[in-house]
Structure formats: structure tokens, C-alpha cells
Write a protein that holds these residues in place. Structure first.
Motif, PDB file in Angstrom:
ATOM      1  N   GLU A   1       0.839  -1.185   0.000  1.00 17.37           N
ATOM      2  CA  GLU A   1       0.000   0.000   0.000  1.00 17.37           C
ATOM      3  C   GLU A   1       0.884   1.249   0.000  1.00 17.37           C
ATOM      4  OE1 GLU A   1      -3.234   2.198   2.882  1.00 17.37           O
ATOM      5  OE2 GLU A   1      -2.108   0.511   3.643  1.00 17.37           O
ATOM      6  N   GLU A   2       1.884   1.263   0.857  1.00 19.08           N
ATOM      7  CA  GLU A   2       2.767   2.428   0.929  1.00 19.08           C
ATOM      8  C   GLU A   2       3.519   2.639  -0.384  1.00 19.08           C
ATOM      9  OE1 GLU A   2       6.529   4.137   3.556  1.00 19.08           O
ATOM     10  OE2 GLU A   2       5.583   2.265   4.116  1.00 19.08           O
ATOM     11  N   LEU A   3       3.992   1.553  -1.000  1.00 18.11           N
ATOM     12  CA  LEU A   3       4.700   1.676  -2.275  1.00 18.11           C
ATOM     13  C   LEU A   3       3.819   2.315  -3.344  1.00 18.11           C
ATOM     14  CD1 LEU A   3       6.637  -1.689  -2.555  1.00 18.11           C
ATOM     15  CD2 LEU A   3       7.614   0.593  -2.371  1.00 18.11           C
ATOM     16  N   ILE A   4       2.575   1.872  -3.431  1.00 19.05           N
ATOM     17  CA  ILE A   4       1.678   2.414  -4.458  1.00 19.05           C
ATOM     18  C   ILE A   4       1.269   3.847  -4.139  1.00 19.05           C
ATOM     19  CG2 ILE A   4      -0.621   2.228  -5.488  1.00 19.05           C
ATOM     20  CD1 ILE A   4      -0.306  -0.788  -5.365  1.00 19.05           C
ATOM     21  N   LEU A   5       0.767   4.091  -2.926  1.00 24.41           N
ATOM     22  CA  LEU A   5       0.213   5.400  -2.600  1.00 24.41           C
ATOM     23  C   LEU A   5       1.254   6.506  -2.481  1.00 24.41           C
ATOM     24  CD1 LEU A   5      -2.539   4.412  -0.015  1.00 24.41           C
ATOM     25  CD2 LEU A   5      -2.810   4.952  -2.439  1.00 24.41           C
ATOM     26  N   HIS A   6       2.436   6.185  -1.983  1.00 29.10           N
ATOM     27  CA  HIS A   6       3.409   7.241  -1.710  1.00 29.10           C
ATOM     28  C   HIS A   6       4.585   7.287  -2.675  1.00 29.10           C
ATOM     29  CE1 HIS A   6       1.245   8.175   1.924  1.00 29.10           C
ATOM     30  NE2 HIS A   6       1.287   6.896   2.257  1.00 29.10           N
ATOM     31  N   TYR A   7       4.869   6.188  -3.342  1.00 30.45           N
ATOM     32  CA  TYR A   7       6.026   6.171  -4.240  1.00 30.45           C
ATOM     33  C   TYR A   7       5.624   6.033  -5.707  1.00 30.45           C
ATOM     34  CZ  TYR A   7       8.907   5.997  -0.123  1.00 30.45           C
ATOM     35  OH  TYR A   7       9.517   6.308   1.066  1.00 30.45           O
ATOM     36  N   LEU A   8       4.891   4.949  -6.053  1.00 35.18           N
ATOM     37  CA  LEU A   8       4.555   4.727  -7.460  1.00 35.18           C
ATOM     38  C   LEU A   8       3.601   5.791  -8.003  1.00 35.18           C
ATOM     39  CD1 LEU A   8       4.203   0.847  -7.457  1.00 35.18           C
ATOM     40  CD2 LEU A   8       6.145   2.238  -8.214  1.00 35.18           C
ATOM     41  N   ARG A   9       2.622   6.178  -7.211  1.00 36.66           N
ATOM     42  CA  ARG A   9       1.683   7.212  -7.659  1.00 36.66           C
ATOM     43  C   ARG A   9       2.414   8.538  -7.860  1.00 36.66           C
ATOM     44  NH1 ARG A   9      -3.788   7.663  -4.440  1.00 36.66           N
ATOM     45  NH2 ARG A   9      -4.167   5.730  -5.544  1.00 36.66           N
ATOM     46  N   ASN A  10       3.281   8.894  -6.939  1.00 38.93           N
ATOM     47  CA  ASN A  10       4.070  10.118  -7.099  1.00 38.93           C
ATOM     48  C   ASN A  10       4.977  10.027  -8.317  1.00 38.93           C
ATOM     49  OD1 ASN A  10       2.884  11.062  -4.799  1.00 38.93           O
ATOM     50  ND2 ASN A  10       4.750  11.198  -3.605  1.00 38.93           N
ATOM     51  N   ARG A  11       5.572   8.875  -8.499  1.00 40.30           N
ATOM     52  CA  ARG A  11       6.474   8.682  -9.639  1.00 40.30           C
ATOM     53  C   ARG A  11       5.711   8.852 -10.955  1.00 40.30           C
ATOM     54  NH1 ARG A  11      11.993   7.291 -10.378  1.00 40.30           N
ATOM     55  NH2 ARG A  11      12.150   6.886 -12.594  1.00 40.30           N
ATOM     56  N   ALA A  12       4.536   8.259 -11.051  1.00 44.43           N
ATOM     57  CA  ALA A  12       3.720   8.361 -12.265  1.00 44.43           C
ATOM     58  C   ALA A  12       3.268   9.800 -12.517  1.00 44.43           C
ATOM     59  CB  ALA A  12       2.516   7.439 -12.163  1.00 44.43           C
ATOM     60  N   ALA A  13       3.071  10.566 -11.451  1.00 47.17           N
ATOM     61  CA  ALA A  13       2.629  11.953 -11.579  1.00 47.17           C
ATOM     62  C   ALA A  13       3.805  12.931 -11.668  1.00 47.17           C
ATOM     63  CB  ALA A  13       1.742  12.326 -10.390  1.00 47.17           C
ATOM     64  N   ALA A  14       5.028  12.412 -11.736  1.00 48.38           N
ATOM     65  CA  ALA A  14       6.239  13.231 -11.789  1.00 48.38           C
ATOM     66  C   ALA A  14       6.363  14.133 -10.561  1.00 48.38           C
ATOM     67  CB  ALA A  14       6.314  14.036 -13.077  1.00 48.38           C
ATOM     68  N   ALA A  15       5.814  13.679  -9.434  1.00 45.52           N
ATOM     69  CA  ALA A  15       5.926  14.412  -8.173  1.00 45.52           C
ATOM     70  C   ALA A  15       7.069  13.802  -7.358  1.00 45.52           C
ATOM     71  CB  ALA A  15       4.615  14.311  -7.396  1.00 45.52           C
ATOM     72  N   PRO A  16       7.657  14.557  -6.455  1.00 48.15           N
ATOM     73  CA  PRO A  16       8.744  14.006  -5.648  1.00 48.15           C
ATOM     74  C   PRO A  16       8.241  12.932  -4.679  1.00 48.15           C
ATOM     75  CG  PRO A  16       8.193  16.207  -4.886  1.00 48.15           C
ATOM     76  CD  PRO A  16       7.390  15.961  -6.134  1.00 48.15           C
ATOM     77  N   CYS A  17       9.072  11.944  -4.450  1.00 47.40           N
ATOM     78  CA  CYS A  17       8.739  10.905  -3.474  1.00 47.40           C
ATOM     79  C   CYS A  17       8.972  11.462  -2.081  1.00 47.40           C
ATOM     80  CB  CYS A  17       9.601   9.668  -3.702  1.00 47.40           C
ATOM     81  SG  CYS A  17       9.167   8.797  -5.223  1.00 47.40           S
ATOM     82  N   PRO A  18       8.244  10.962  -1.079  1.00 44.41           N
ATOM     83  CA  PRO A  18       8.386  11.524   0.270  1.00 44.41           C
ATOM     84  C   PRO A  18       9.793  11.365   0.841  1.00 44.41           C
ATOM     85  CG  PRO A  18       6.979   9.582   0.293  1.00 44.41           C
ATOM     86  CD  PRO A  18       7.262   9.902  -1.135  1.00 44.41           C
ATOM     87  N   VAL A  19      10.433  10.257   0.536  1.00 44.99           N
ATOM     88  CA  VAL A  19      11.804  10.010   0.991  1.00 44.99           C
ATOM     89  C   VAL A  19      12.530   9.320  -0.165  1.00 44.99           C
ATOM     90  CG1 VAL A  19      13.240   8.854   2.701  1.00 44.99           C
ATOM     91  CG2 VAL A  19      10.998   9.690   3.361  1.00 44.99           C
ATOM     92  N   PRO A  20      13.691   9.813  -0.556  1.00 40.98           N
ATOM     93  CA  PRO A  20      14.384   9.226  -1.713  1.00 40.98           C
ATOM     94  C   PRO A  20      15.117   7.923  -1.363  1.00 40.98           C
ATOM     95  CG  PRO A  20      15.650  11.045  -0.853  1.00 40.98           C
ATOM     96  CD  PRO A  20      14.378  10.986  -0.041  1.00 40.98           C
ATOM     97  N   ILE A  21      14.360   6.845  -1.182  1.00 40.69           N
ATOM     98  CA  ILE A  21      14.992   5.573  -0.815  1.00 40.69           C
ATOM     99  C   ILE A  21      14.915   4.530  -1.920  1.00 40.69           C
ATOM    100  CG2 ILE A  21      14.645   5.896   1.670  1.00 40.69           C
ATOM    101  CD1 ILE A  21      12.270   3.951   1.447  1.00 40.69           C
ATOM    102  N   ILE A  22      14.305   4.887  -3.067  1.00 39.56           N
ATOM    103  CA  ILE A  22      14.215   3.947  -4.182  1.00 39.56           C
ATOM    104  C   ILE A  22      15.070   4.495  -5.313  1.00 39.56           C
ATOM    105  CG2 ILE A  22      12.701   2.793  -5.820  1.00 39.56           C
ATOM    106  CD1 ILE A  22      10.456   3.037  -3.772  1.00 39.56           C
ATOM    107  N   ALA A  23      16.097   3.731  -5.686  1.00 38.43           N
ATOM    108  CA  ALA A  23      17.052   4.172  -6.706  1.00 38.43           C
ATOM    109  C   ALA A  23      16.515   3.932  -8.112  1.00 38.43           C
ATOM    110  CB  ALA A  23      18.368   3.420  -6.532  1.00 38.43           C
ATOM    111  N   ASP A  24      16.955   4.771  -9.050  1.00 41.98           N
ATOM    112  CA  ASP A  24      16.697   4.559 -10.472  1.00 41.98           C
ATOM    113  C   ASP A  24      17.851   3.721 -11.007  1.00 41.98           C
ATOM    114  OD1 ASP A  24      14.327   6.121 -11.300  1.00 41.98           O
ATOM    115  OD2 ASP A  24      15.486   7.802 -10.488  1.00 41.98           O
ATOM    116  N   VAL A  25      17.571   2.482 -11.355  1.00 41.91           N
ATOM    117  CA  VAL A  25      18.608   1.575 -11.832  1.00 41.91           C
ATOM    118  C   VAL A  25      18.034   0.733 -12.964  1.00 41.91           C
ATOM    119  CG1 VAL A  25      20.099  -0.381 -11.219  1.00 41.91           C
ATOM    120  CG2 VAL A  25      19.692   1.416  -9.554  1.00 41.91           C
ATOM    121  N   ASP A  26      18.756   0.650 -14.063  1.00 43.03           N
ATOM    122  CA  ASP A  26      18.357  -0.264 -15.131  1.00 43.03           C
ATOM    123  C   ASP A  26      18.859  -1.646 -14.710  1.00 43.03           C
ATOM    124  OD1 ASP A  26      17.756  -1.694 -17.379  1.00 43.03           O
ATOM    125  OD2 ASP A  26      18.727  -0.302 -18.773  1.00 43.03           O
ATOM    126  N   ILE A  27      17.999  -2.401 -14.036  1.00 44.78           N
ATOM    127  CA  ILE A  27      18.436  -3.677 -13.454  1.00 44.78           C
ATOM    128  C   ILE A  27      18.894  -4.675 -14.497  1.00 44.78           C
ATOM    129  CG2 ILE A  27      17.020  -3.411 -11.392  1.00 44.78           C
ATOM    130  CD1 ILE A  27      15.136  -5.558 -12.596  1.00 44.78           C
TER     131      ILE A  27
END
Length: 99
Positions: free
Chosen positions: A1-27
Motif C-alpha cells: 500500500e505504501e509503495l503504491i500510494l506514496h512512491y509509485l503514484r508520485n512517480r507516475a505523476a512526476a511528483a517528488p517521493c516523500p523520501v528518496p529511498i528507491i534508486a533509479d537503476v536499469d536492473i
């Protein structure tokens, strides 16, 4: 729930994440044993935002080629619900990846 509501939704809306703990990495450019050093946060579990490349330009199959092999996606999709309202907020794909 937290990943979707606070991180993925913000990411999709080009809004900043509440805490920068998820890295952008081409795995797909890394082997699994190299990923912990790419993580911003975590000791035993890591989360990454990763672009999804396609195997063929007009197809839907993902390109899973990696450094010394390919990624194999396993796991299941899980519906996520808002804890306060019980409403579905979206599915999330939990994947355990191995080579």
C-alpha cells in the motif's frame, strides 16, 4: 500500500517521493549479485525504479537480457487495498528475480 500510494503514484505523476529511498537503476544491465551495491537503502531487501525495455519494437515481451545471462521473472500479482478504506488501490507485481 505504501509503495503504491506514496512512491509509485508520485512517480507516475512526476511528483517528488516523500523520501528518496528507491534508486533509479536499469536492473537489466546488472547481475543480481551486483544490485545490492546499487541500492540507496536496505540490507536484505531492495527496491528499484527500472525502465522496462521491449524485446521487439512492436511487441509486448520484455527484454530480460542481463550481464551474464537473463532475468527470469517469478512470483504473483497481488491486489493492494487501502488499509483505511479497504478500497483497492491497484495491483502490484512482486517479483523474485533469479538468473
Amino acid at each position: 500500500e505504501e509503495l503504491i500510494l506514496h512512491y509509485l503514484r508520485n512517480r507516475a505523476a512526476a511528483a517528488p517521493c516523500p523520501v528518496p529511498i528507491i534508486a533509479d537503476v536499469d536492473i537489466y544491465k546488472f547481475d543480481p549479485w551486483d544490485l545490492p551495491s546499487q541500492a540507496v537503502y536496505g540490507d536484505c531487501e531492495w527496491y528499484f525504479f527500472s525502465p522496462r525495455d521491449r524485446k521487439y519494437p512492436n511487441g509486448i515481451r520484455p527484454n530480460r537480457a542481463a550481464g551474464s545471462g537473463y532475468w527470469k521473472a517469478t512470483g504473483t500479482d497481488k491486489p493492494i487495498h487501502d488499509a483505511a478504506t479497504g478500497q483497492g488501490v491497484g495491483p502490484i507485481k512482486f517479483r523474485n528475480v533469479s538468473m
